[in-house]
Design a protein around this motif. Structure first.
Motif, mmCIF file in Angstrom:
data_model
loop_
_atom_site.group_PDB
_atom_site.id
_atom_site.type_symbol
_atom_site.label_atom_id
_atom_site.label_comp_id
_atom_site.label_asym_id
_atom_site.label_seq_id
_atom_site.Cartn_x
_atom_site.Cartn_y
_atom_site.Cartn_z
ATOM 1 N N LEU A 1 -3.002 24.223 40.788
ATOM 2 C CA LEU A 1 -2.182 25.286 41.066
ATOM 3 C C LEU A 1 -2.639 25.619 42.392
ATOM 4 N N ASN A 2 -2.052 25.918 43.508
ATOM 5 C CA ASN A 2 -2.329 26.313 44.896
ATOM 6 C C ASN A 2 -1.437 27.268 45.244
ATOM 7 N N TYR A 3 -2.284 28.770 45.406
ATOM 8 C CA TYR A 3 -1.524 29.769 45.856
ATOM 9 C C TYR A 3 -2.116 30.315 47.121
ATOM 10 N N GLU A 4 -2.688 29.418 47.926
ATOM 11 C CA GLU A 4 -3.403 29.811 49.240
ATOM 12 C C GLU A 4 -2.274 30.392 50.275
ATOM 13 N N GLY A 5 -0.956 29.807 49.880
ATOM 14 C CA GLY A 5 -0.049 30.230 51.191
ATOM 15 C C GLY A 5 -0.143 29.672 52.289
ATOM 16 N N ALA A 6 -0.793 28.883 52.437
ATOM 17 C CA ALA A 6 -1.016 27.843 53.681
ATOM 18 C C ALA A 6 -1.494 26.749 53.589
ATOM 19 N N ARG A 7 -1.182 25.633 54.451
ATOM 20 C CA ARG A 7 -1.582 24.302 54.143
ATOM 21 C C ARG A 7 -3.302 24.293 54.500
ATOM 22 N N GLY A 8 -4.162 23.394 53.895
ATOM 23 C CA GLY A 8 -5.581 23.230 54.084
ATOM 24 C C GLY A 8 -5.935 22.378 53.026
ATOM 25 N N LEU A 9 -7.387 22.073 52.874
ATOM 26 C CA LEU A 9 -8.018 21.224 52.124
ATOM 27 C C LEU A 9 -7.673 21.445 50.670
ATOM 28 N N GLY A 10 -7.089 22.472 50.094
ATOM 29 C CA GLY A 10 -6.487 22.597 48.900
ATOM 30 C C GLY A 10 -5.455 21.630 48.643
ATOM 31 N N THR A 11 -4.737 21.586 49.494
ATOM 32 C CA THR A 11 -3.412 20.652 49.403
ATOM 33 C C THR A 11 -3.867 19.366 49.383
ATOM 34 N N GLY A 12 -4.803 18.993 50.438
ATOM 35 C CA GLY A 12 -5.204 17.611 50.595
ATOM 36 C C GLY A 12 -5.912 17.028 49.272
ATOM 37 N N PHE A 13 -6.706 17.812 48.858
ATOM 38 C CA PHE A 13 -7.325 17.567 47.464
ATOM 39 C C PHE A 13 -6.409 17.297 46.362
ATOM 40 N N ALA A 14 -5.361 17.870 46.155
ATOM 41 C CA ALA A 14 -4.280 17.751 45.235
ATOM 42 C C ALA A 14 -3.557 16.631 45.302
ATOM 43 N N THR A 15 -3.233 16.362 46.507
ATOM 44 C CA THR A 15 -2.576 15.081 47.147
ATOM 45 C C THR A 15 -3.475 13.946 46.529
ATOM 46 N N PHE A 16 -4.678 13.962 46.810
ATOM 47 C CA PHE A 16 -5.683 12.775 46.424
ATOM 48 C C PHE A 16 -5.795 12.824 45.012
ATOM 49 N N VAL A 17 -5.886 13.781 44.197
ATOM 50 C CA VAL A 17 -5.987 13.593 42.742
ATOM 51 C C VAL A 17 -4.688 13.051 41.928
ATOM 52 N N ALA A 18 -3.380 13.572 42.739
ATOM 53 C CA ALA A 18 -2.326 12.919 42.147
ATOM 54 C C ALA A 18 -1.837 11.538 42.652
ATOM 55 N N GLY A 19 -2.562 11.125 43.400
ATOM 56 C CA GLY A 19 -2.504 9.763 44.086
ATOM 57 C C GLY A 19 -3.079 8.637 43.349
ATOM 58 N N GLU A 20 -2.995 7.485 43.890
ATOM 59 C CA GLU A 20 -3.281 6.227 42.979
ATOM 60 C C GLU A 20 -4.665 6.260 42.589
ATOM 61 N N VAL A 21 -5.618 6.706 43.871
ATOM 62 C CA VAL A 21 -7.053 6.595 43.407
ATOM 63 C C VAL A 21 -7.316 7.538 42.567
ATOM 64 N N GLY A 22 -6.948 9.047 42.679
ATOM 65 C CA GLY A 22 -7.248 10.023 41.602
ATOM 66 C C GLY A 22 -6.773 9.755 40.575
ATOM 67 N N GLN A 23 -5.604 9.138 40.290
ATOM 68 C CA GLN A 23 -4.957 8.660 38.793
ATOM 69 C C GLN A 23 -5.751 7.789 38.244
ATOM 70 N N LYS A 24 -6.415 6.844 38.923
ATOM 71 C CA LYS A 24 -7.319 6.065 38.441
ATOM 72 C C LYS A 24 -8.765 6.465 37.964
ATOM 73 N N ILE A 25 -9.013 7.400 38.608
ATOM 74 C CA ILE A 25 -10.204 8.261 38.167
ATOM 75 C C ILE A 25 -9.789 9.089 36.597
ATOM 76 N N ILE A 26 -8.675 9.627 36.584
ATOM 77 C CA ILE A 26 -7.902 10.252 35.400
ATOM 78 C C ILE A 26 -8.095 9.181 34.235
ATOM 79 N N LEU A 27 -7.615 7.968 34.537
ATOM 80 C CA LEU A 27 -7.400 6.845 33.674
ATOM 81 C C LEU A 27 -8.946 6.553 32.987
ATOM 82 N N LYS A 28 -9.963 6.367 33.903
ATOM 83 C CA LYS A 28 -11.270 6.002 33.504
ATOM 84 C C LYS A 28 -11.757 7.316 32.742
ATOM 85 N N SER A 29 -11.517 8.322 32.808
ATOM 86 C CA SER A 29 -12.110 9.588 32.335
ATOM 87 C C SER A 29 -11.992 9.632 30.803
ATOM 88 N N GLY A 30 -10.488 8.811 30.360
ATOM 89 C CA GLY A 30 -10.176 8.915 29.003
ATOM 90 C C GLY A 30 -9.021 9.935 28.832
#
Length: 307
Positions: free
Chosen positions: A257-286
């Motif tokens: 959840l991002n309530y910063e109200g402005a674009r920043g690293l929080g947006t970039g990190f969320a995009t990463f986690v929701a992307g292919e690499v981040g989702q593979k990390i989720i998969l590996k986690s169980g």
């Protein structure tokens, strides 16, 4: 001459004020783009630590994770102390009103499907349990096979989830009680037979090295899904497929959840986690990813040689 000099001073002062303002705004922008602090539901801390490790290795950025119980996170939201969160649910209209009043539209990203694991000592003969037994016990009813339910934190999302499921506001502090952390629950269950521990699945699938001996001494119960499959006689464990398909009853979604109200690293990190690499990390986690297809592999003892 004095008038000209005074005008020059005013223009110079105006320029300096705006220059300082622009500099501060630029510094704030650079800070948002290179640094971010997320307040994390502590039940999913292990997988988020893995996400940060990979994310920071690929770029010059610093993401700080602060594990908190759900109730503590909500209190911080009310005080507007944080705008970057990872939780097992989205905020209600009332909970996010402070941000709504500032006309901040949240950016909500589902990143995983999690489960609440019910664990027992390996000395126990039980390998499965009917979810209704847990509900009954939380409602104060007698369930002979259960000595007590042990939660990770009195303010955690797991206890809030189970209280909602059982439709109770208060619990019996003697037979249903909480320790301080998920690791304490795992250790307690490994040393005490007859009790059922309630922890996030992530703590069982990704134990710390010093916790391995305790996780080896507990087992995860299969749970009968009386919530959405009341006529089924099947018991389900919180495997990735069962989480993704909704067969396991104690399932929940994980959101950034991002309530910063402005674009920043929080947006970039969320995009990463929701992307292919981040989702593979989720998969590996169980846990179950939300953007990768899962396949369940079944191993047969005998190979069919017929063509």
């Amino acid at each position: 001459m004095k008038i000209i000099f005074a005008s020059f001073v005013l223009v110079f002062a105006f320029f300096m004020i705006h220059s300082c303002k622009d500099k501060k705004e630029q510094e704030a922008l650079e800070a948002r783009e290179t640094k971010a602090t997320f307040y994390i539901d502590e039940t999913v801390m292990p997988v988020m630590e893995d996400q940060v490790s990979v994310f920071e290795s690929e770029r010059e950025a610093k993401v700080t994770l602060v594990p908190k119980a759900e109730t503590e996170i909500l209190a911080m939201v009310q005080n507007q102390e944080s705008g970057l969160l990872v939780m097992s649910r989205v905020l209600t209209e009332g909970e996010q009103r402070a941000f709504t009043n500032k006309k901040i539209v949240p950016k909500i990203t589902q990143i995983a499907i999690d489960g609440i694991a019910l664990i027992v000592n390996t000395k126990s003969n039980d390998t499965v349990i009917d979810l209704q037994n847990i509900v009954d016990f939380m409602q104060g009813k007698s369930v002979p096979l259960i000595k007590g339910l042990v939660f990770d934190n009195p303010n955690s999302s797991t206890i809030n989830h189970m209280k909602t499921l059982a439709s109770v506001k208060d619990i019996d502090g003697k037979n249903v009680f909480a320790l301080k952390t998920s690791n304490e629950v795992i250790k307690y269950i490994s040393e005490n037979d007859g009790y059922i521990g309630v922890v996030g699945v992530n703590w069982m699938t990704q134990p710390m090295p010093d916790m391995q001996k305790y996780t080896d001494a507990v087992r995860v119960l299969g749970v009968k899904n009386v919530k959405t499959m009341p006529n089924s006689a099947e018991y389900y464990k919180p495997s990735q497929v069962n989480l993704a398909e909704g067969f396991y009853p104690l399932v929940r979604k994980i959101y950034m959840l991002n309530y910063e109200g402005a674009r920043g690293l929080g947006t970039g990190f969320a995009t990463f986690v929701a992307g292919e690499v981040g989702q593979k990390i989720i998969l590996k986690s169980g846990l179950a990813p939300v953007r990768l297809e899962l396949r369940e592999v079944k191993v047969r003892k005998e190979i069919d040689n017929q063509k």
